[in-house]
Design an enzyme around this catalytic site. Structure first.
Site, short mmCIF file in Angstrom:
data_model
loop_
_atom_site.label_atom_id
_atom_site.label_comp_id
_atom_site.label_asym_id
_atom_site.label_seq_id
_atom_site.Cartn_x
_atom_site.Cartn_y
_atom_site.Cartn_z
CG ASP A 1 49.45 65.43 -91.03
OD1 ASP A 1 48.14 65.20 -90.81
OD2 ASP A 1 50.15 66.05 -90.33
CD GLU B 1 44.94 66.55 -91.63
OE1 GLU B 1 44.12 66.39 -90.89
OE2 GLU B 1 46.07 66.91 -91.45
#
Length: 618
Positions: free
Chosen positions: A331, A360
């Site tokens: 993330d 990400e």
């Protein structure tokens, strides 16, 4: 009577002393166990207990050497560094002593690694990843809906509340996932998230070593991994190293004054990811991007603290080894300290050379995304070891291309064509993860104005272009969100995952004709894709879109696939002459979706309206 009172008082005081002694004996050790034979022989243990910094650690086990002991500001921590280079599997006593008295005794285990663990194969271009928000997929065990000690309780009527989905629900539907044709499973975070509200999404970790009990247990997560592997499905863990939840146990007793960024004064990130690469950026903007918090409930970790950095790296390795992972999705990859992320990925890939990690980086600029990929030569000298990234530029270009008309010289499909043409920026574009949508954006069916035909075109592209496809749960049954941007609705419950659901997408019961058609379309395409080496690894050649039609080829050896994406509302006569370099002497192609054979020996081929053709060429 007087004597009786004295006995009661004595018993009461004794119980108090026993309870105090028991409290004093509480010792947290992380990681709780480790393995012999890891490539990096050094192991850091974080010990936490009342006033343990005044105690002396003692370790006696074959091949385990206590090299260093670090005390920090909080007296309740000790950090031990062990040399495990010659460690043998087995158990030993980790003791904390005060003089000759043992105050704490913890049984530590050095485990034997599974055979060939270091050479595990991560997800790759032969895979298609199914993304699941676990709280919203299936409730397989209603007994864990509410758990003592967890502050937020179940409320399925609250779009932002916990709905009860869990690991048991995923296990019970592995057959569905396999039959659909998915070969990897990315599950939104399952670790403990004991926040007071909106805890279902999992992105505010409160314990890095424990699965949230409302999802299940660590043992159940390992069982999921094992059962998925038996079905040919790799398990991809969603991790967050940038921040924790405000209710993380550290927050009640931070080890040091620099464990967090802006530890004493809250400051929000500016989200200016461009500042990392910008040659003109002010240091203030770069620092605020990396060090600022997302929101007050997500304290930002300071990975420049060496003890914390090692803790996070080892936690990652522990989960890979313990749960037999087939990949990691990281993330907010660009938000933590860049030097730390370089070292984190280096350590992971050094330990597991065939593994895969996707980061990400939510930017629509391919140059910004490309900066973070392994092998990229960056002007500022930054070296990354990250194999894969989420391809947000392609996702945005795809939806824009499908919504836009084809009236101009740079409209419609040209948006997608132009972004794919920038692949020269990437060190390894084949290893990017492509997707039509995910848990943080409107459903693809919503983005395309609930047009099923356009949604099919989107899936056909994602599943045949270069890269590793990822599909969000429910896309196969046209799940949508009537309120754009509302995450609670985007992550709505999968129909059939709860007892009493009138519609069951797992069996098809109650689905509309259009939903069933999309489900079958997706299933056929996914299962065909498993067999196509040309799509997995083949060369991609695309032709400039013309009059609403986009054509490209995937080729590997003698295997050739011709993909034709027709956006026109009416049948279209496609002239074949310009495709001669790929078609050569090929006379026919069979559509993998319908089985229909098309004659490619003629000057033109008639395309069905607003539909994809995926032709195996013969």
């Amino acid at each position: 009577m007087h004597r009786y009172k004295h006995c009661i008082l004595f018993l009461f005081l004794g119980l108090l002393q026993l309870n105090a002694f028991a409290q004093a004996q509480k010792l947290r050790v992380e990681p709780a166990f480790w393995w012999a034979g890891m490539k990096d022989p050094s192991l850091q243990l974080m010990l936490h207990g009342a006033n343990i910094s005044a105690l002396t650690p003692v370790i006696k086990h074959e091949g385990v050497i206590l090299k260093d002991v670090v005390k920090v500001k909080s007296p309740n921590y000790l950090f031990l560094t062990l040399d495990m280079s010659k460690a043998k599997p087995g158990k030993f006593a980790l003791q904390l002593k005060q003089g000759n008295k043992t105050v704490h005794r913890y049984t530590y285990e050095v485990k034997q690694r599974e055979p060939n663990s270091a050479n595990r194969q991560g997800f790759n271009t032969s895979d298609v990843i199914y993304l699941i928000t676990p709280d919203r997929f299936a409730n397989g065990d209603t007994k864990n809906d509410n758990v003592k000690g967890m502050t937020e309780q179940i409320n399925r009527y609250d779009k932002s509340g916990r709905h009860g989905g869990d690991i048991a629900g995923i296990i019970q539907h592995l057959d569905y996932i396999k039959d659909m044709g998915f070969t990897a499973l990315w599950i939104n975070p399952l670790l403990e998230n004991n926040q007071t509200k909106t805890s279902y999404h999992g992105y505010s970790t409160t314990d890095y070593y424990q699965v949230d009990p409302r999802f299940g247990s660590n043992e159940q997560y390992v069982e999921l991994s094992k059962l998925a592997k038996q079905q040919g499905i790799k398990l991809v863990m969603d991790m967050i190293l940038n921040h924790i939840g405000s209710e993380h146990w550290w927050m009640k007793d931070l080890p040091t004054d620099d464990w967090l960024n802006y530890q004493h004064t809250y400051k929000e990130t500016n989200h200016r990811r461009e500042a990392i690469q910008d040659p003109y950026a002010a240091a203030y903007d770069r620092d605020l991007f990396n060090d600022g918090w997302f929101v007050p409930s997500m304290p930002d970790l300071n990975q420049r603290n060496g003890l914390l950095a090692t803790y996070l790296i080892q936690n990652t390795l522990w989960w890979i080894e313990y749960a037999d992972l087939g990949g990691i999705r990281m993330d907010t990859y660009s938000y933590p300290d860049p030097a730390f992320m370089s070292e984190w990925t280096r350590r992971v890939m050094e330990e597991y050379p065939n593994f895969n990690v996707v980061g990400e980086e939510w930017s629509l600029n391919p140059a910004i995304v490309a900066y973070w990929q392994r092998g990229k030569q960056n002007p500022n000298g930054y070296t990354s070891y990250l194999p894969s990234l989420m391809d947000f530029p392609i996702q945005a270009a795809l939806t824009t291309a499908l919504r836009d008309d084809e009236s101009g010289w740079d409209t419609g499909w040209l948006h997608l064509y132009n972004v794919l043409a920038t692949d020269f920026l990437y060190a390894d574009p084949q290893n990017l993860v492509v997707f039509p949508d995910n848990h943080d954006m409107d459903r693809i069916y919503t983005q395309l104005n609930q047009d099923a035909a356009l949604t099919k075109l989107a899936l056909a592209y994602i599943l045949t272009t270069r890269g590793i496809p990822q599909i969000y749960y429910g896309t196969e049954i046209l799940m949508h969100n009537d309120q754009p941007g509302d995450h609670g609705i985007i992550r709505t419950d999968f129909q059939g995952g709860w007892p009493g659901d009138k519609v069951n997408a797992f069996t098809g019961q109650g689905l509309t004709k259009e939903q069933l058609d999309m489900q079958q379309f997706t299933k056929r395409l996914l299962n065909w894709r498993k067999t196509s080496g040309a799509v997995h690894q083949g060369k991609l050649t695309h032709y400039a879109p013309y009059k609403g039609v986009y054509v490209y080829f995937r080729e590997q050896g003698d295997e050739k696939v011709m993909v034709i994406l027709n956006k026109n509302e009416k049948p279209y006569e496609l002239e074949l002459a310009k495709f001669a370099p790929q078609l050569k002497s090929i006379k026919q192609g069979t559509d993998v979706l319908t089985g229909q054979t098309y004659n490619l020996g003629q000057p033109k081929v008639s395309l069905p309206p607003k539909a994809p053709l995926i032709l195996e060429l013969k």
